[in-house]
Scaffold this motif. Structure first.
Motif, PDB file in Angstrom:
ATOM      1  N   UNK A   1       1.710  25.194  32.278  1.00 28.82           N
ATOM      2  CA  UNK A   1       0.446  24.625  31.821  1.00 28.82           C
ATOM      3  C   UNK A   1       0.548  24.316  30.333  1.00 28.82           C
ATOM      4  N   UNK A   2       0.122  23.118  29.955  1.00 30.51           N
ATOM      5  CA  UNK A   2       0.137  22.728  28.551  1.00 30.51           C
ATOM      6  C   UNK A   2      -0.918  23.556  27.831  1.00 30.51           C
ATOM      7  N   UNK A   3      -0.475  24.351  26.845  1.00 32.77           N
ATOM      8  CA  UNK A   3      -1.385  25.208  26.100  1.00 32.77           C
ATOM      9  C   UNK A   3      -1.883  24.501  24.849  1.00 32.77           C
ATOM     10  N   UNK A   4      -0.943  23.933  24.076  1.00 32.41           N
ATOM     11  CA  UNK A   4      -1.315  23.347  22.791  1.00 32.41           C
ATOM     12  C   UNK A   4      -0.302  22.301  22.359  1.00 32.41           C
ATOM     13  N   UNK A   5      -0.818  21.227  21.768  1.00 33.48           N
ATOM     14  CA  UNK A   5       0.045  20.221  21.150  1.00 33.48           C
ATOM     15  C   UNK A   5       0.179  20.539  19.671  1.00 33.48           C
TER      16      UNK A   5
ATOM     17  N   UNK B   1       6.747  20.669  19.237  1.00 32.30           N
ATOM     18  CA  UNK B   1       5.807  19.615  19.624  1.00 32.30           C
ATOM     19  C   UNK B   1       4.773  20.073  20.648  1.00 32.30           C
ATOM     20  N   UNK B   2       5.092  21.133  21.407  1.00 36.68           N
ATOM     21  CA  UNK B   2       4.237  21.484  22.530  1.00 36.68           C
ATOM     22  C   UNK B   2       4.438  22.945  22.927  1.00 36.68           C
ATOM     23  N   UNK B   3       3.344  23.628  23.262  1.00 32.93           N
ATOM     24  CA  UNK B   3       3.428  24.974  23.831  1.00 32.93           C
ATOM     25  C   UNK B   3       3.117  24.871  25.315  1.00 32.93           C
ATOM     26  N   UNK B   4       3.950  25.517  26.107  1.00 36.77           N
ATOM     27  CA  UNK B   4       3.821  25.465  27.554  1.00 36.77           C
ATOM     28  C   UNK B   4       3.825  26.893  28.103  1.00 36.77           C
ATOM     29  N   UNK B   5       2.827  27.209  28.918  1.00 33.79           N
ATOM     30  CA  UNK B   5       2.746  28.537  29.520  1.00 33.79           C
ATOM     31  C   UNK B   5       3.272  28.486  30.945  1.00 33.79           C
ATOM     32  N   UNK B   6       4.245  29.360  31.225  1.00 30.37           N
ATOM     33  CA  UNK B   6       4.774  29.471  32.583  1.00 30.37           C
ATOM     34  C   UNK B   6       4.313  30.808  33.147  1.00 30.37           C
ATOM     35  N   UNK B   7       4.753  31.117  34.363  1.00 34.24           N
ATOM     36  CA  UNK B   7       4.395  32.401  34.965  1.00 34.24           C
ATOM     37  C   UNK B   7       4.968  33.563  34.161  1.00 34.24           C
ATOM     38  N   UNK B   8       6.036  33.301  33.417  1.00 35.22           N
ATOM     39  CA  UNK B   8       6.738  34.381  32.741  1.00 35.22           C
ATOM     40  C   UNK B   8       6.486  34.464  31.242  1.00 35.22           C
ATOM     41  N   UNK B   9       6.185  33.343  30.585  1.00 38.71           N
ATOM     42  CA  UNK B   9       6.064  33.362  29.117  1.00 38.71           C
ATOM     43  C   UNK B   9       5.437  32.072  28.612  1.00 38.71           C
ATOM     44  N   UNK B  10       5.114  32.084  27.304  1.00 38.53           N
ATOM     45  CA  UNK B  10       4.694  30.857  26.626  1.00 38.53           C
ATOM     46  C   UNK B  10       5.920  30.357  25.878  1.00 38.53           C
TER      47      UNK B  10
ATOM     48  N   UNK C   1       1.359  11.743  27.262  1.00 42.41           N
ATOM     49  CA  UNK C   1       1.044  11.422  28.648  1.00 42.41           C
ATOM     50  C   UNK C   1       0.230  12.487  29.382  1.00 42.41           C
ATOM     51  N   UNK C   2       0.037  13.653  28.762  1.00 46.39           N
ATOM     52  CA  UNK C   2      -0.709  14.739  29.407  1.00 46.39           C
ATOM     53  C   UNK C   2      -1.741  15.283  28.427  1.00 46.39           C
ATOM     54  N   UNK C   3      -2.616  16.151  28.929  1.00 45.45           N
ATOM     55  CA  UNK C   3      -3.644  16.761  28.080  1.00 45.45           C
ATOM     56  C   UNK C   3      -3.461  18.271  28.078  1.00 45.45           C
ATOM     57  N   UNK C   4      -4.028  18.915  27.060  1.00 41.18           N
ATOM     58  CA  UNK C   4      -4.020  20.377  27.040  1.00 41.18           C
ATOM     59  C   UNK C   4      -4.746  20.858  28.295  1.00 41.18           C
ATOM     60  N   UNK C   5      -4.173  21.869  28.943  1.00 38.92           N
ATOM     61  CA  UNK C   5      -4.743  22.397  30.178  1.00 38.92           C
ATOM     62  C   UNK C   5      -4.131  21.806  31.432  1.00 38.92           C
ATOM     63  N   UNK C   6      -3.389  20.689  31.297  1.00 37.91           N
ATOM     64  CA  UNK C   6      -2.741  20.072  32.460  1.00 37.91           C
ATOM     65  C   UNK C   6      -1.570  20.921  32.932  1.00 37.91           C
ATOM     66  N   UNK C   7      -1.384  20.967  34.251  1.00 37.97           N
ATOM     67  CA  UNK C   7      -0.177  21.594  34.795  1.00 37.97           C
ATOM     68  C   UNK C   7       0.881  20.503  34.895  1.00 37.97           C
ATOM     69  N   UNK C   8       2.074  20.804  34.400  1.00 34.67           N
ATOM     70  CA  UNK C   8       3.173  19.830  34.392  1.00 34.67           C
ATOM     71  C   UNK C   8       4.371  20.416  35.131  1.00 34.67           C
TER      72      UNK C   8
END
Length: 105
Positions: free
Chosen positions: A16-20, A34-43, A58-65
């Motif tokens: 999940x996109x946490x922060x740009x 450039x981007x923080x991404x949260x997975x099941x295991x870590x950010x 191409x995506x927004x904060x909160x989007x699942x990628x």
């Protein structure tokens, strides 16, 4: 250049996109965050794979990628130049020339 979500760890297929850390039009350096991404295991913080200008997000904060999904477009090697600062012209006060007193012989 299209920036895609890389393989982050074994069995991690999405996040999940946490922060740009950048916006469209920003100049980025190679390896800049450039981007923080949260997975099941870590950010995870993703770095820019190249220097250039972010032309599209191409995506927004909160989007699942998904792994392999395009999240940014970067125009490599281009730099945005800030417009030159605007100088305010101040009117110059013109004073009447000072006349010396007349010399009487």
């Amino acid at each position: 250049m299209e920036v895609k979500i890389p393989v982050l760890a074994e069995n991690v297929k999405s996040g999940t996109v946490v922060k740009f850390h950048v916006s469209e039009g920003d100049t980025v350096k190679k390896d800049q965050e450039i981007l923080e991404l949260e997975t099941e295991k870590a950010v995870v913080v993703l770095p820019s794979p190249a220097a250039g200008v972010v032309t599209k997000i191409h995506v927004k904060e909160g989007d699942e990628v998904q792994v392999g999904q395009v999240v940014f477009s970067i125009a490599e090697g281009k730099e945005t130049k800030a417009p030159p600062p605007v100088r305010e012209e101040k009117p110059v006060k013109k004073e009447a020339p000072v006349q010396a007193p007349a010399v009487v012989p």
